[in-house]
Design a protein around this motif. Sequence first.
Motif, PDB file in Angstrom:
ATOM      1  N   LEU A 210      23.697   0.525 -53.623  1.00  0.00           N
ATOM      2  CA  LEU A 210      24.601   1.539 -53.104  1.00  0.00           C
ATOM      3  C   LEU A 210      24.081   2.866 -53.626  1.00  0.00           C
ATOM      4  O   LEU A 210      24.100   3.124 -54.832  1.00  0.00           O
ATOM      5  CB  LEU A 210      26.034   1.261 -53.564  1.00  0.00           C
ATOM      6  CG  LEU A 210      26.554  -0.135 -53.206  1.00  0.00           C
ATOM      7  CD1 LEU A 210      27.978  -0.320 -53.703  1.00  0.00           C
ATOM      8  CD2 LEU A 210      26.458  -0.394 -51.719  1.00  0.00           C
ATOM      9  N   LEU A 211      23.589   3.690 -52.723  1.00  0.00           N
ATOM     10  CA  LEU A 211      22.859   4.897 -53.079  1.00  0.00           C
ATOM     11  C   LEU A 211      23.655   6.127 -52.687  1.00  0.00           C
ATOM     12  O   LEU A 211      24.083   6.249 -51.530  1.00  0.00           O
ATOM     13  CB  LEU A 211      21.503   4.906 -52.382  1.00  0.00           C
ATOM     14  CG  LEU A 211      20.628   3.671 -52.635  1.00  0.00           C
ATOM     15  CD1 LEU A 211      19.426   3.671 -51.704  1.00  0.00           C
ATOM     16  CD2 LEU A 211      20.202   3.617 -54.088  1.00  0.00           C
ATOM     17  N   GLY A 212      23.840   7.048 -53.638  1.00  0.00           N
ATOM     18  CA  GLY A 212      24.639   8.228 -53.383  1.00  0.00           C
ATOM     19  C   GLY A 212      23.916   9.524 -53.658  1.00  0.00           C
ATOM     20  O   GLY A 212      23.300   9.691 -54.709  1.00  0.00           O
ATOM     21  N   CYS A 213      24.001  10.437 -52.705  1.00  0.00           N
ATOM     22  CA  CYS A 213      23.417  11.765 -52.858  1.00  0.00           C
ATOM     23  C   CYS A 213      24.210  12.732 -51.972  1.00  0.00           C
ATOM     24  O   CYS A 213      24.466  12.424 -50.807  1.00  0.00           O
ATOM     25  CB  CYS A 213      21.949  11.755 -52.442  1.00  0.00           C
ATOM     26  SG  CYS A 213      21.093  13.322 -52.747  1.00  0.00           S
ATOM     27  N   PRO A 214      24.604  13.876 -52.510  1.00  0.00           N
ATOM     28  CA  PRO A 214      25.311  14.850 -51.680  1.00  0.00           C
ATOM     29  C   PRO A 214      24.375  15.550 -50.707  1.00  0.00           C
ATOM     30  O   PRO A 214      23.153  15.514 -50.869  1.00  0.00           O
ATOM     31  CB  PRO A 214      25.860  15.843 -52.716  1.00  0.00           C
ATOM     32  CG  PRO A 214      24.868  15.788 -53.830  1.00  0.00           C
ATOM     33  CD  PRO A 214      24.407  14.349 -53.881  1.00  0.00           C
ATOM     34  N   ALA A 215      24.966  16.204 -49.730  1.00  0.00           N
ATOM     35  CA  ALA A 215      24.200  17.062 -48.832  1.00  0.00           C
ATOM     36  C   ALA A 215      23.747  18.279 -49.614  1.00  0.00           C
ATOM     37  O   ALA A 215      24.524  18.873 -50.359  1.00  0.00           O
ATOM     38  CB  ALA A 215      25.065  17.499 -47.653  1.00  0.00           C
ATOM     39  N   MET A 216      22.493  18.624 -49.455  1.00  0.00           N
ATOM     40  CA  MET A 216      21.940  19.784 -50.150  1.00  0.00           C
ATOM     41  C   MET A 216      21.293  20.701 -49.119  1.00  0.00           C
ATOM     42  O   MET A 216      20.885  20.249 -48.045  1.00  0.00           O
ATOM     43  CB  MET A 216      20.884  19.346 -51.169  1.00  0.00           C
ATOM     44  CG  MET A 216      21.399  18.402 -52.240  1.00  0.00           C
ATOM     45  SD  MET A 216      22.618  19.109 -53.344  1.00  0.00           S
ATOM     46  CE  MET A 216      21.607  20.259 -54.263  1.00  0.00           C
ATOM     47  N   GLY A 217      21.152  21.957 -49.459  1.00  0.00           N
ATOM     48  CA  GLY A 217      20.443  22.914 -48.612  1.00  0.00           C
ATOM     49  C   GLY A 217      20.859  22.832 -47.158  1.00  0.00           C
ATOM     50  O   GLY A 217      22.026  22.936 -46.824  1.00  0.00           O
TER      51      GLY A 217
END
Length: 136
Positions: free
Chosen positions: A52-59
């Motif tokens: 389960l991989l999490g990363c916010p929206a960037m740029g």
Amino acid sequence: MKTAIIYWSQTGNTQAMAENILAGIRKEGGEADIFAVSEISPAEAAAYDVLLLGCPAMGAEELESEEFEPFYTELEALVPGKKVGLFGSYDWGDGEWMRLWQERAEGAGLHVEDTLIVNMNDDPAEPCMAFGKQFA
């Protein structure tokens, strides 16, 4: 099955999502290990059955480029066929980064079970716990 929740968080929103996902897994009687992306290598992550991989929206609606992107690029080459869930928080846009990430993961041969995005101004507890329950 061994499950890992791996996330990158700048402001704490995606970390809160990861913690709530873990709570949802545990509420259903499942277990998972949780890591900030800096705490696990791609090779170590590849040993898990479910990621389960999490990363916010960037740029311009993209993955975080300094830490998460290099980790993910190396990881996706190690885990074709792996069952994954993708999650992250955003503040603007319409979730394009998640659609692009899902397309990329599927193109690399990963089996994307589900995705979850939560606006950083919303409470992540309920949707994240529900997301976690399905991976218990």
